[in-house]
Design a protein around this motif. Structure first.
Motif, mmCIF file in Angstrom:
data_model
loop_
_atom_site.group_PDB
_atom_site.id
_atom_site.type_symbol
_atom_site.label_atom_id
_atom_site.label_comp_id
_atom_site.label_asym_id
_atom_site.label_seq_id
_atom_site.Cartn_x
_atom_site.Cartn_y
_atom_site.Cartn_z
ATOM 1 N N ILE A 9 -24.357 1.219 -47.111
ATOM 2 C CA ILE A 9 -24.705 2.540 -47.656
ATOM 3 C C ILE A 9 -24.565 3.598 -46.567
ATOM 4 C CG2 ILE A 9 -26.559 3.931 -48.656
ATOM 5 C CD1 ILE A 9 -27.647 1.394 -49.927
ATOM 6 N N TYR A 10 -25.055 3.292 -45.368
ATOM 7 C CA TYR A 10 -24.944 4.235 -44.257
ATOM 8 C C TYR A 10 -23.490 4.480 -43.890
ATOM 9 C CZ TYR A 10 -29.854 2.872 -43.757
ATOM 10 O OH TYR A 10 -31.171 2.609 -43.995
ATOM 11 N N LYS A 11 -22.690 3.439 -43.951
ATOM 12 C CA LYS A 11 -21.279 3.574 -43.619
ATOM 13 C C LYS A 11 -20.562 4.491 -44.607
ATOM 14 C CE LYS A 11 -19.809 -0.479 -40.985
ATOM 15 N NZ LYS A 11 -18.955 -1.702 -40.998
ATOM 16 N N ALA A 12 -20.937 4.391 -45.886
ATOM 17 C CA ALA A 12 -20.278 5.186 -46.926
ATOM 18 C C ALA A 12 -20.437 6.684 -46.644
ATOM 19 C CB ALA A 12 -20.837 4.828 -48.294
ATOM 20 N N ASP A 13 -21.645 7.117 -46.423
ATOM 21 C CA ASP A 13 -21.902 8.526 -46.067
ATOM 22 C C ASP A 13 -23.351 8.647 -45.615
ATOM 23 O OD1 ASP A 13 -22.000 11.229 -45.715
ATOM 24 O OD2 ASP A 13 -20.873 11.697 -47.515
ATOM 25 N N ALA A 14 -23.560 8.461 -44.335
ATOM 26 C CA ALA A 14 -24.918 8.445 -43.787
ATOM 27 C C ALA A 14 -25.618 9.786 -43.924
ATOM 28 C CB ALA A 14 -24.890 8.029 -42.317
ATOM 29 N N SER A 15 -24.853 10.874 -43.981
ATOM 30 C CA SER A 15 -25.457 12.208 -43.995
ATOM 31 C C SER A 15 -26.245 12.485 -45.269
ATOM 32 C CB SER A 15 -24.379 13.278 -43.805
ATOM 33 O OG SER A 15 -23.420 13.205 -44.850
ATOM 34 N N TYR A 16 -25.954 11.766 -46.359
ATOM 35 C CA TYR A 16 -26.632 12.015 -47.626
ATOM 36 C C TYR A 16 -27.816 11.079 -47.858
ATOM 37 C CZ TYR A 16 -23.048 15.288 -49.150
ATOM 38 O OH TYR A 16 -22.219 16.377 -49.251
ATOM 39 N N VAL A 17 -28.034 10.129 -46.966
ATOM 40 C CA VAL A 17 -29.155 9.200 -47.117
ATOM 41 C C VAL A 17 -30.462 9.907 -46.765
ATOM 42 C CG1 VAL A 17 -30.164 7.027 -46.345
ATOM 43 C CG2 VAL A 17 -27.680 7.232 -46.569
ATOM 44 N N GLU A 18 -31.481 9.750 -47.595
ATOM 45 C CA GLU A 18 -32.785 10.371 -47.331
ATOM 46 C C GLU A 18 -33.591 9.463 -46.402
ATOM 47 O OE1 GLU A 18 -34.367 11.013 -51.252
ATOM 48 O OE2 GLU A 18 -33.512 13.031 -51.337
ATOM 49 N N LEU A 19 -33.294 9.529 -45.127
ATOM 50 C CA LEU A 19 -33.968 8.659 -44.153
ATOM 51 C C LEU A 19 -35.467 8.925 -44.118
ATOM 52 C CD1 LEU A 19 -31.725 8.304 -40.963
ATOM 53 C CD2 LEU A 19 -32.018 6.739 -42.872
#
Length: 211
Positions: free
Chosen positions: A84-94
């Motif tokens: 999931i992080y590889k796909a687009d880490a910037s959109y993950v709600e860390l």
């Protein structure tokens, strides 16, 4: 807001909060008299293979020669989330996954047998830092109170970057004002000097005429 403590620090409130995080684990052998550690069980004892959650600080302190519990790395730090992080880490709600995502992950690296967790943390941070940089440059007034996209360390970086950008902008503005002020002073002195020279020239001319 305190600065993040990248290493265990006894006097750091942030570090204390992180070490209080409850982590899933498995009981390796029968443990008598500690049944109260599992609030979902009424037994006075813990049985082998039973699963429960314990504070990270306790799991860090247990005797490695005769451990009673085996830490289970939370799902958000596993290979499944790595994709999931590889796909687009910037959109993950860390921030929603864990408020102290990076620092908790650094603690858990010692329990991760494959050694992929450290690399995943680095790659995720490397990808997301670009977005934080853009936010500092373009959205300095954004309110992060309810923003679940950034975790704690990212918020610290954002606030520090925004503050430094504002200080730099203020410095440029102040320098521009000082330059303009200096130019006005120089021009005023130049006009004054020209006026004085003209006056002197007129006086000398008048004296010669009178002679």
């Amino acid at each position: 807001m305190n600065k993040p403590s990248y290493y265990p620090n006894y006097y750091s409130i942030d570090d204390v909060i992180i070490s209080q995080e409850r982590i899933p684990c498995r009981v390796l052998q029968n443990v008598y008299g500690l049944g109260f550690l599992d609030s979902t069980e009424k037994s006075e004892h813990l049985e082998a293979n039973q699963q429960l959650e314990l504070p990270l600080w306790y799991l860090l302190q247990q005797d490695e020669r005769n451990p009673n519990f085996q830490l289970i790395v939370p799902e958000i730090f596993t290979a499944a989330y790595k994709e999931i992080y590889k796909a687009d880490a910037s959109y993950v709600e860390l921030g929603k996954l864990n408020k102290f995502y990076y620092e908790l992950g650094m603690y858990l690296c010692k329990f991760e047998a494959g050694g992929d967790l450290a690399g995943m943390l680095f790659e995720t941070a490397q990808e997301r830092i670009k977005g934080i940089k853009d936010m500092c440059n373009n959205v300095s007034s954004e309110n992060l109170t309810d923003n679940k996209n950034l975790e704690y360390m990212e918020r610290v970086l954002y606030e520090s970057g925004s503050k430094n950008l504002k200080m730099f902008s203020d410095w440029l503005q102040e320098k521009s004002v000082n330059i303009k002020s200096t130019e006005l002073v120089v021009n005023h002195r130049k006009r004054k000097r020209d006026a004085m020279e003209n006056d002197d020239g007129f006086s000398q001319s008048s004296q010669r005429s009178s002679i």
